[in-house]
Design a protein around this motif. Structure first.
Motif, mmCIF file in Angstrom:
data_model
loop_
_atom_site.group_PDB
_atom_site.id
_atom_site.type_symbol
_atom_site.label_atom_id
_atom_site.label_comp_id
_atom_site.label_asym_id
_atom_site.label_seq_id
_atom_site.Cartn_x
_atom_site.Cartn_y
_atom_site.Cartn_z
ATOM 1 N N SER A 89 9.469 5.383 6.031
ATOM 2 C CA SER A 89 8.957 5.442 7.408
ATOM 3 C C SER A 89 7.485 5.049 7.467
ATOM 4 O O SER A 89 6.818 5.273 8.490
ATOM 5 N N SER A 90 6.960 4.465 6.397
ATOM 6 C CA SER A 90 5.564 4.048 6.377
ATOM 7 C C SER A 90 5.374 2.795 7.227
ATOM 8 O O SER A 90 6.339 2.192 7.709
ATOM 9 N N SER A 91 4.131 2.366 7.377
ATOM 10 C CA SER A 91 3.851 1.167 8.176
ATOM 11 C C SER A 91 4.396 -0.099 7.513
ATOM 12 O O SER A 91 4.520 -1.138 8.161
ATOM 13 N N GLU A 92 4.739 -0.032 6.226
ATOM 14 C CA GLU A 92 5.275 -1.187 5.516
ATOM 15 C C GLU A 92 6.780 -1.080 5.291
ATOM 16 O O GLU A 92 7.368 -1.871 4.541
ATOM 17 N N ALA A 142 6.290 3.453 -5.095
ATOM 18 C CA ALA A 142 5.231 3.688 -6.080
ATOM 19 C C ALA A 142 5.640 3.286 -7.488
ATOM 20 O O ALA A 142 4.782 2.953 -8.307
ATOM 21 N N VAL A 143 6.938 3.345 -7.791
ATOM 22 C CA VAL A 143 7.410 3.075 -9.152
ATOM 23 C C VAL A 143 8.623 2.147 -9.120
ATOM 24 O O VAL A 143 9.307 2.024 -8.105
ATOM 25 N N LEU A 144 8.880 1.526 -10.252
ATOM 26 C CA LEU A 144 10.123 0.802 -10.502
ATOM 27 C C LEU A 144 10.974 1.650 -11.448
ATOM 28 O O LEU A 144 10.455 2.555 -12.111
ATOM 29 N N HIS A 145 12.248 1.357 -11.524
ATOM 30 C CA HIS A 145 13.101 2.091 -12.454
ATOM 31 C C HIS A 145 14.273 1.218 -12.884
ATOM 32 O O HIS A 145 14.546 0.166 -12.293
ATOM 33 N N ARG A 146 14.957 1.680 -13.925
ATOM 34 C CA ARG A 146 16.187 1.023 -14.361
ATOM 35 C C ARG A 146 17.032 2.009 -15.158
ATOM 36 O O ARG A 146 16.515 2.941 -15.793
ATOM 37 N N ALA A 147 18.337 1.804 -15.107
ATOM 38 C CA ALA A 147 19.253 2.545 -15.964
ATOM 39 C C ALA A 147 19.263 1.878 -17.333
ATOM 40 O O ALA A 147 19.023 0.673 -17.443
ATOM 41 N N THR A 148 19.506 2.664 -18.369
ATOM 42 C CA THR A 148 19.600 2.081 -19.708
ATOM 43 C C THR A 148 21.008 2.283 -20.245
ATOM 44 O O THR A 148 21.654 3.293 -19.965
ATOM 45 N N PRO A 149 21.507 1.319 -21.023
ATOM 46 C CA PRO A 149 22.853 1.449 -21.588
ATOM 47 C C PRO A 149 22.880 2.494 -22.691
ATOM 48 O O PRO A 149 21.833 2.975 -23.145
ATOM 49 N N GLY A 150 24.069 2.850 -23.111
ATOM 50 C CA GLY A 150 24.200 3.826 -24.185
ATOM 51 C C GLY A 150 25.570 3.749 -24.825
ATOM 52 O O GLY A 150 26.496 3.116 -24.304
ATOM 53 N N VAL A 202 0.847 -1.192 0.000
ATOM 54 C CA VAL A 202 0.000 0.000 0.000
ATOM 55 C C VAL A 202 0.884 1.245 0.000
ATOM 56 O O VAL A 202 1.751 1.406 0.856
ATOM 57 N N HIS A 203 0.663 2.115 -0.971
ATOM 58 C CA HIS A 203 1.337 3.410 -0.997
ATOM 59 C C HIS A 203 0.495 4.353 -0.149
ATOM 60 O O HIS A 203 -0.538 4.864 -0.587
ATOM 61 N N GLU A 204 0.938 4.576 1.082
ATOM 62 C CA GLU A 204 0.075 5.217 2.065
ATOM 63 C C GLU A 204 -0.304 6.649 1.707
ATOM 64 O O GLU A 204 -1.411 7.102 2.006
ATOM 65 N N SER A 205 0.602 7.382 1.059
ATOM 66 C CA SER A 205 0.323 8.787 0.779
ATOM 67 C C SER A 205 -0.793 8.966 -0.238
ATOM 68 O O SER A 205 -1.476 9.997 -0.248
#
Length: 319
Positions: free
Chosen positions: A299-302, A273-281, A212-215
């Protein structure tokens, strides 16, 4: 999808239909007011990713001070010999530069292994007992724009929302077991640094598959590349479920690709809330790409998942 909110002082531009926003004309070379800061924080919670072009935080200390306004800033406990020396323990080196401040080459296996690991979809610090909340990444020196080095983000909240009710019921309450070693082995299957390591004989952390994304009150798929298996499920069955959910969450329709254009640019994202990744170049091995990052602890409950809070006191760096 971002919701209508009260009028803001800040001028913004949405970057994707369901998440990610850019703040226009915000100079952070001096500290912003509390009112402006509150708007930045609200935008992060609403959109998951906030981009500030030419934010121009003047130095590492200003970067740390800005980050500290969001909460407890992680301190790097384990500086490795192959990495650059940085005075501020809160600053993480996300560059392609080595301990001599030279461009990393393929022969530097430790740095290359980390670069490959960061190219997999992840949330910073999910392998730790206590999760990472925000990552704040600042561009200092960039390669030519045509040389790549973009950062991709995936909307893990919208991805959950779009699941079938049957799938939501199936994964409700499941717990994933996360491992730093799993990410590195996946990204570097032939590397002598990791190929003989057993994931289950190294530290792991347990976090709910649906968090759960509390905000915002929205659920998100916490299916990072550190997630190795599902607690209480046969290993291979759990791995297959994680794979299917990762593929769902990182479909093109959920992805925003951020192009770094100016030294001084800043990207802030919410790892819950999101996933991310670096991309090669094509810049790799040819052009300098100097980036520095801070992390703010959850600092959320999870925040601690199903882990012993005491273990978090000496947990590893977020990446």
């Amino acid at each position: 999808m971002p919701s209508a909110t009260k009028p803001r002082q800040l001028k913004t531009k949405e970057l994707h239909p369901t998440f990610a926003v850019q703040i226009e004309d915000l100079d952070l070379s001096t500290p912003c007011s509390d009112e402006v800061f509150d708007e930045i924080r609200d935008l992060i919670h609403e959109y998951g990713v906030v981009v500030i072009r030419n934010a121009n935080l003047p130095d590492d200390q200003a970067h740390v001070d800005f980050s500290r306004r969001f909460g407890e800033v992680e301190k790097s406990k384990y500086r490795l010999a192959h990495m650059r020396h940085i005075d501020a323990p809160e600053i993480f080196d996300i560059s392609n530069l080595d301990h001599n401040n030279e461009i990393v080459v393929n022969s530097n296996e430790k740095r290359m292994a980390a670069i490959r690991g960061n190219a997999l979809w992840h949330a910073d610090g999910s392998f730790n007992p206590r999760r990472t909340y925000l990552s704040i990444l600042r561009a200092i020196e960039l390669p030519p724009a045509s040389m790549g080095g973009h950062t991709e983000y995936a909307d893990a909240r919208q991805a959950y929302t779009d699941l079938s009710e049957e799938t939501k019921a199936k994964i409700k309450g499941l717990v994933a077991v996360h491992s730093f070693i799993h990410n590195r082995k996946t990204a570097n299957p032939d590397s002598p640094l990791f190929k003989d390591l057993n994931v289950l004989e190294n530290p792991t952390a347990k976090h709910k598959l649906v968090s759960v994304h509390e905000s915002s009150g929205r659920d998100m798929l916490y299916v990072t590349s550190y997630a190795h298996h599902i607690d209480g499920m046969p290993i291979e069955e759990g791995k297959q479920l994680i794979k299917e959910l990762q593929e769902h969450a990182t479909q093109k329709k959920y992805v925003f690709e951020h192009h770094w254009t100016n030294p001084g640019d800043l990207a802030i994202w919410d790892n819950t809330a999101v996933l991310h990744r670096a991309t090669p170049g094509m810049y790799e091995g040819k052009y300098r790409r100097d980036m520095k990052r801070t992390c703010v602890m959850d600092s959320s409950s999870e925040a601690y998942g199903l882990n012993d809070h005491e273990l978090a006191k000496n947990q590893a760096n977020s990446s």
